[in-house]
Design a protein around this motif. Sequence first.
Motif, mmCIF file in Angstrom:
data_model
loop_
_atom_site.group_PDB
_atom_site.id
_atom_site.type_symbol
_atom_site.label_atom_id
_atom_site.label_comp_id
_atom_site.label_asym_id
_atom_site.label_seq_id
_atom_site.Cartn_x
_atom_site.Cartn_y
_atom_site.Cartn_z
ATOM 1 N N GLY B 4 0.789 -1.183 -0.026
ATOM 2 C CA GLY B 4 0.180 -0.103 0.010
ATOM 3 C C GLY B 4 0.768 1.122 -0.016
ATOM 4 O O GLY B 4 0.473 2.198 -0.849
ATOM 5 N N ASP B 5 1.709 1.248 0.626
ATOM 6 C CA ASP B 5 2.770 2.361 0.971
ATOM 7 C C ASP B 5 3.537 2.689 -0.493
ATOM 8 O O ASP B 5 3.692 3.739 -0.928
ATOM 9 C CB ASP B 5 3.850 2.368 2.034
ATOM 10 N N THR B 6 4.024 1.515 -0.949
ATOM 11 C CA THR B 6 4.638 1.436 -2.290
ATOM 12 C C THR B 6 3.782 1.957 -3.408
ATOM 13 O O THR B 6 4.172 2.915 -4.029
ATOM 14 C CB THR B 6 5.175 0.120 -2.618
ATOM 15 N N LEU B 7 2.679 1.681 -3.338
ATOM 16 C CA LEU B 7 1.715 2.211 -4.564
ATOM 17 C C LEU B 7 1.439 3.810 -4.027
ATOM 18 O O LEU B 7 1.281 4.574 -4.960
ATOM 19 C CB LEU B 7 0.644 1.510 -4.273
ATOM 20 N N ARG B 8 0.994 3.880 -2.692
ATOM 21 C CA ARG B 8 0.888 5.342 -2.769
ATOM 22 C C ARG B 8 2.082 6.455 -2.880
ATOM 23 O O ARG B 8 1.742 7.527 -3.472
ATOM 24 C CB ARG B 8 0.500 5.617 -1.175
ATOM 25 N N HIS B 9 2.992 5.797 -2.431
ATOM 26 C CA HIS B 9 4.218 6.789 -2.681
ATOM 27 C C HIS B 9 4.344 6.996 -4.084
ATOM 28 O O HIS B 9 4.751 8.062 -4.635
ATOM 29 C CB HIS B 9 5.559 6.345 -2.360
#
Lengths: 340, 392
Positions: B4-9
């Motif tokens: 999720g973080d990877t995608l959001r960033h």
Amino acid sequence: MEEAIVTQNLTKKFKDLVAVDHVNIDVKRGGIFGLLGPNGAGKTTLIRMLCTLLAPTEGTAKVAGYDIIKQDGKVREHIGLVSEKMIMYDRLTAVENLKLFGKLYNLPKDTLEKRTYKLLKLVHMEKWAKSQIGTYSTGMKQRINIIRALLSVPDVLFMDEPTLGLDPQSTTEIREFIKRINIENETSIILTTHMMVEADMLCDRVGIIDRGKIVALDTPRSLKRIIGGEDVASVDIEIPNLTNEMLEALRDQPTIVSVVRENETHLLIRAKGEDAFDDIIDTIRSRNGRIAFVKSLEPSLEDVFLHITGREMRAEVSSKVKSFQGGGRHGPPALSRRVR
Amino acid sequence: MGAGDTLRHSLWIAWKDLLDLWRNRMAMVMLILMPLFMMVMVGYIFPTESALENADVGLANEDDGPLGIAFAQNLTYVSEESGLMSLKDSSGFDDIKQRIRDGELAGGVIIPSNFSSNLESGTQAVVEIVSDQSNPQISLLLQGILTEVIEQMGTWRAIANVSVQLGVNSSEALAIVKPYTVETRGIVPGNPSYFDFVAPGIMAMTVMMSVMTGLPHAISYEKEFGTLDGMMVAPIGRLSIILGKTIAQTSRGLIQGLIVLGLAVAIFGVTIQGNLFLLLFLLILGVFSFVGLGILITSVARDEQTATMAMMTLMFPMMFLSGVFFPIQQMPVFMQYIAWSLPLTYATSALRKVMILGADVQSISTELIILITFGIVLLAVAVPIFKKAMKK
Ligand SMILES: Nc1ncnc2c1ncn2[C@@H]1O[C@H](COP(=O)(O)OP(=O)(O)O)[C@@H](O)[C@H]1O
Ligand SMILES: [Mg+2]
């Protein structure tokens, strides 16, 4: 954890060039550490390794308690970087730039907004918040560049030549700002500079780096004492009718260690002994020299660098002085580039 | 760091890149012009039959007999009706030769002096076509048209002869003279044109070229400019940076691809048989299939210029080898092997099936699997190299 940074034989080679050569330093928490050295000394390379941007060839370091090789992700959570080249996008506004980086640091929306506003106010840039960075002056850009690195409230802040190329007013303001964040946020700061005054003004500890090696590491005061012990006086003197003959006469005085011609009328003289000032004034007056301005200088870190490495820090000065290479005077060959 | 973080960033990085692009007026103009030029270029430079409109063709009738004159009149009539050629009187081979050299004529037709006598004596008569070897395309088309016209005239004559001699009507005579004929029937309605053939390929190529040149540029430029350090020093996954850049470049490429599609439909009359979403999905999959290559090149290239040059060098042969402009089956065998090892080939082929033939996911499953495999393998190689290269 007491130390913000500890390095162990930190080394970086670019092919045959050893840019950083077995550096061992430690930086206490909460201080401002200055890395001082001429262009090409390896300051940027050292900073980049500590920021996990560059892999060391040998050795390692701990930043904020984490290993820069094995725990690079952890290191990144605790540091901020104001790099030599500004990290900003010209077509984005200040707020948009800060928003992007705030999001990359997972700041919650309201925290991000509060901090953005607070930081912009701190550097007096609220009015420009919604203008694209491309329309800013260099000094304004650097203010945003610095607060961008502060957005995440880092434990350790790296600043690579933070005042390089700025106008005098911005330089002063940014230096004050650096001091302020160090005190208010208890942020440990490591800054590099090739300006002695800057290191002198800001840092509680200074490491002098030359050709990749740390050649001296102490408080600015102690460093200056290295040469101050010899009872050396430095004088900044302005003689509107300065002649080459006067210059030669000064150089022939046994009490005078070195004479640097800063420009047409300005001299920087270093002299030894009790009669030093008398000798200087007499030599000039006896040749009908007018003295427009005199200032006694404390030994600067510049002198320290010269003393330790035998070389002048600012390349442009040595090239100016070269044209005055006249009579054969004593002194180590390395010095002659500047002193003649 | 979760997915999720990877995608959001990565989405925030893409947001930044697209906002930057949107405010760059020059880049926006180029973004729209590039596919426009591409379409116009492909649409108009390729020789089509209309290219032969009113080509000047010399006609030399060396036969004094009535049949030669009748043939010449017929030929003039046909060419005037069709508008394909404009016949010019000529004195003979040498005259035609000279005028082709001077650029006055595109070719010539000679009715030899024995034309009438041969026909009357029941021998096969010969009509000569003079072609311009320096212009094989036109000369080939001309030959085709002339051959067809002359053959048609021969058929008419045969039908006339047969119906007179056997006393049958002309359609019966036709069945005797030409017992076989060919009729073409496509699997979807409409007549296929060259444009239907190239449009999917051009679209795939535009999107991929856009991403493949855009990606090394976007990363190397930021690296040289120093802004990449801001992302590298942030506590985000390296994959977020790659992904963010790819999302931004893919969006840019898709806009261009859609412009191509719009032009193809609006100006060149291409019809889309398949599902539009499947089409978009295929384009994205095409990008995914060799985004790793772009990352790889960015990692090994020293600076932006080198990266862009390397990408261009690779793109060029790919453009011509992957069946965008001509069917792969027409290539020499060893070239076909190369073609089948390029992801663009599969993307083009799948797009063509969906766009022209209205194929569904099942009919292009082979292409899908190959494209996904390409993407995973290339990325698996490229990402670790990228991570390492950025720390050099
Ligand atoms: N990526 C690199 N490749 C090769 N040499 C480099 C690279 N980066 C720096 N250097 C060299 O390493 C030395 C130290 O550079 P740098 O750390 O930038 O010095 P400083 O910041 O003190 O001016 C210089 O001689 C420089 O040319
Ligand atoms: Mg530097």
